[in-house]
Design a protein around this motif. Structure first.
Motif, PDB file in Angstrom:
ATOM      1  N   GLY A 153     -31.794   5.540  25.256  1.00  0.00           N
ATOM      2  CA  GLY A 153     -31.440   4.772  24.072  1.00  0.00           C
ATOM      3  C   GLY A 153     -32.436   4.903  22.943  1.00  0.00           C
ATOM      4  O   GLY A 153     -32.993   5.973  22.703  1.00  0.00           O
ATOM      5  N   PHE A 154     -32.684   3.785  22.266  1.00  0.00           N
ATOM      6  CA  PHE A 154     -33.470   3.773  21.044  1.00  0.00           C
ATOM      7  C   PHE A 154     -34.584   2.739  21.109  1.00  0.00           C
ATOM      8  O   PHE A 154     -34.418   1.674  21.703  1.00  0.00           O
ATOM      9  N   TRP A 155     -35.698   3.076  20.478  1.00  0.00           N
ATOM     10  CA  TRP A 155     -36.707   2.090  20.149  1.00  0.00           C
ATOM     11  C   TRP A 155     -36.439   1.618  18.725  1.00  0.00           C
ATOM     12  O   TRP A 155     -36.175   2.437  17.834  1.00  0.00           O
ATOM     13  N   VAL A 156     -36.534   0.324  18.504  1.00  0.00           N
ATOM     14  CA  VAL A 156     -36.487  -0.241  17.158  1.00  0.00           C
ATOM     15  C   VAL A 156     -37.813  -0.957  16.935  1.00  0.00           C
ATOM     16  O   VAL A 156     -38.052  -2.018  17.507  1.00  0.00           O
ATOM     17  N   LEU A 157     -38.685  -0.357  16.136  1.00  0.00           N
ATOM     18  CA  LEU A 157     -39.981  -0.957  15.825  1.00  0.00           C
ATOM     19  C   LEU A 157     -39.812  -1.796  14.569  1.00  0.00           C
ATOM     20  O   LEU A 157     -39.454  -1.270  13.504  1.00  0.00           O
TER      21      LEU A 157
END
Length: 203
Positions: free
Chosen positions: A175-179
């Motif tokens: 999936g994705f990292w959202v910083l």
């Protein structure tokens, strides 16, 4: 005089939302998974990509700094994000920022570089599952189809009007990292939970 200092346990920006995030994963049948990855080390690095320090820093970190715009390089526990022609973000496991800083500064020599610990500035949300790109697309202007924003890509963008750094993880199904800045983390989490409601209803 007795030492009266009291150690206060560290609390992540989204500690109070952990149960609600886990509930989405559970009730959506896993098509959407949401979680906080708290306290990741984040070190901002500025240097001349063509200078000697770039190669030296790469060797010290065990990788080559990404030079292609909006790409990610990962080696071991470290992930380096391209943020600009002379700027990167080094992300590592919690509480490793001092080690990362030390490794960079130890090889910099007389080269002009800037190394800044920004770990406390942001937290990280993990958004994964089969419907993760669709969920993020509700509030992100980027084309998140794997052909356009596949594994190993990153971008400084907006999600639900909040400034974020978005990373497409390179492990299968990761999936994705959202910083996101800590001050916007609660707002963005509420938005994600609301946007994920349709997937919960489908399950």
């Amino acid at each position: 005089m007795a030492d009266t200092a009291v150690s206060v346990p560290r609390r992540s920006p989204l500690a109070g939302a952990a149960d609600r995030l886990a509930a989405v994963t559970r009730t959506s049948g896993g098509v959407v998974r949401l979680a906080e990855l708290p306290f990741l080390a984040q070190v901002n690095l500025r240097l001349d990509a063509k200078g000697a320090a770039a190669d030296a820093v790469g060797l010290a970190l065990g990788l080559s700094l990404p030079l292609e715009p909006n790409t990610v390089v990962r080696a071991g526990e470290l992930t380096v994000l391209w943020l600009g022609p002379d700027e990167w973000l080094v992300v590592g496991p919690p509480d490793t920022q001092r080690d990362v800083e030390h490794r960079i500064r130890a090889v910099a020599g007389d080269e002009h570089i800037a190394v800044t610990d920004v770990s406390a500035q942001r937290t990280t949300l993990l958004v994964s599952g089969a419907r993760a790109p669709e969920l993020l697309a509700h509030g992100c202007p980027l084309d998140l189809h794997p052909r356009a924003f596949g594994p190993g890509r990153c971008a400084q963008t907006t999600l639900a009007r909040a400034q974020v750094v978005l990373v497409a993880r390179d492990e299968p199904g990761a999936g994705f990292w959202v910083l996101v800045r800590s001050s916007f983390a609660g707002y963005l989490t509420d938005w994600l939970l609301d946007a994920a409601a349709e997937y919960v209803q489908e399950s």
